[in-house]
Design a protein around this motif. Structure first.
Motif, mmCIF file in Angstrom:
data_model
loop_
_atom_site.group_PDB
_atom_site.id
_atom_site.type_symbol
_atom_site.label_atom_id
_atom_site.label_comp_id
_atom_site.label_asym_id
_atom_site.label_seq_id
_atom_site.Cartn_x
_atom_site.Cartn_y
_atom_site.Cartn_z
ATOM 1 N N UNK A 26 0.845 -1.222 0.072
ATOM 2 C CA UNK A 26 -0.061 0.104 -0.009
ATOM 3 C C UNK A 26 0.855 1.230 -0.072
ATOM 4 N N UNK A 27 1.418 1.464 -1.211
ATOM 5 C CA UNK A 27 2.446 2.697 -1.139
ATOM 6 C C UNK A 27 1.798 3.959 -0.785
ATOM 7 N N UNK A 28 2.231 4.820 -0.187
ATOM 8 C CA UNK A 28 1.974 6.023 0.043
ATOM 9 C C UNK A 28 1.636 7.244 -0.632
ATOM 10 N N UNK A 50 -0.785 9.615 1.029
ATOM 11 C CA UNK A 50 -1.848 8.940 1.966
ATOM 12 C C UNK A 50 -1.385 8.289 3.266
ATOM 13 N N UNK A 51 0.025 8.400 3.446
ATOM 14 C CA UNK A 51 0.742 7.571 4.658
ATOM 15 C C UNK A 51 0.491 8.419 6.121
ATOM 16 N N UNK A 52 1.343 7.929 6.812
ATOM 17 C CA UNK A 52 1.349 8.704 8.198
ATOM 18 C C UNK A 52 2.812 9.369 8.413
ATOM 19 N N UNK A 110 -3.346 13.644 0.081
ATOM 20 C CA UNK A 110 -3.706 12.790 -1.136
ATOM 21 C C UNK A 110 -4.646 13.883 -1.843
ATOM 22 N N UNK A 111 -4.429 13.824 -3.266
ATOM 23 C CA UNK A 111 -5.565 14.996 -4.034
ATOM 24 C C UNK A 111 -6.865 14.483 -3.772
ATOM 25 N N UNK A 112 -7.275 13.140 -3.875
ATOM 26 C CA UNK A 112 -8.579 12.915 -3.374
ATOM 27 C C UNK A 112 -9.211 13.674 -2.183
ATOM 28 N N UNK A 147 10.850 7.379 -4.867
ATOM 29 C CA UNK A 147 10.704 8.111 -3.721
ATOM 30 C C UNK A 147 11.059 7.013 -2.581
ATOM 31 N N UNK A 148 11.333 7.711 -1.228
ATOM 32 C CA UNK A 148 11.524 6.951 -0.220
ATOM 33 C C UNK A 148 10.335 7.377 1.040
ATOM 34 N N UNK A 149 10.022 6.276 1.889
ATOM 35 C CA UNK A 149 9.108 6.363 2.832
ATOM 36 C C UNK A 149 9.349 5.311 4.000
#
Length: 162
Positions: A26-28, A50-52, A110-112, A147-149
């Motif tokens: 579930x990539x952010x 959309x992550x934390x 997130x854009x949505x 990217x990194x997360x």
């Protein structure tokens, strides 16, 4: 006593593997609206997290892993939007044009969710929207965002169509 420690370590390892597996599947980084020039030599992709935790963009490539002519991030808000321009000079400066390496994409952008805020009338100028602007000397048909997360590296592929 020894069994309790081993069971605790096993549970911790399983928990860590589960969390990282969830993040990997579930990539952010998410994308939204894509705006472009008629000849597709410059595009703006609405992106968000959309992550934390923060997302750090490492690199952006186009088409078959080509380095684009120029790439920047627009830091705006949902009420202002983004500018589609073939240059980052002049009027484009008013849209928070920044180097990709200088910005972290904040969580819950997130854009949505930004669009929902606009539609509900709850969007403010304090909300952050991110637009990835890419300029290239040929038609752009794919943008690859590396990217990194949380120490993990991801790639997001965004197809560009007319």
């Amino acid at each position: 006593m020894k069994n309790t420690i081993l069971i605790s370590i096993f549970i911790l390892v399983v928990l860590i593997i589960g969390i990282f597996s969830f993040i990997k599947f579930n990539p952010p980084l998410v994308s939204g609206t894509i705006a472009s020039s008629g000849d597709l030599t410059f595009v703006v992709i609405s992106i968000g997290n959309k992550g934390f935790s923060h997302v750090k963009i490492n690199n952006v490539l186009v088409n078959n892993n080509e380095e684009p002519q120029n790439k920047k991030i627009q830091l705006s808000n949902p009420l202002k939007g983004f500018i589609v321009a073939d240059s980052f000079e002049g009027e484009a400066r008013e849209y928070g044009i920044m180097n990709i390496k200088d910005i972290l994409i904040e969580p819950n952008t997130s854009p949505s969710s930004q669009l929902d805020k606009v539609n509900n009338g709850t969007a403010t100028e304090g909300d952050k929207s991110y637009g990835l602007s890419v300029i290239h000397n040929k038609e752009i048909n794919m943008v690859t965002i590396n990217y990194s997360y949380l120490g993990l590296t991801f790639e997001k592929y965004v197809p560009i169509t007319k």
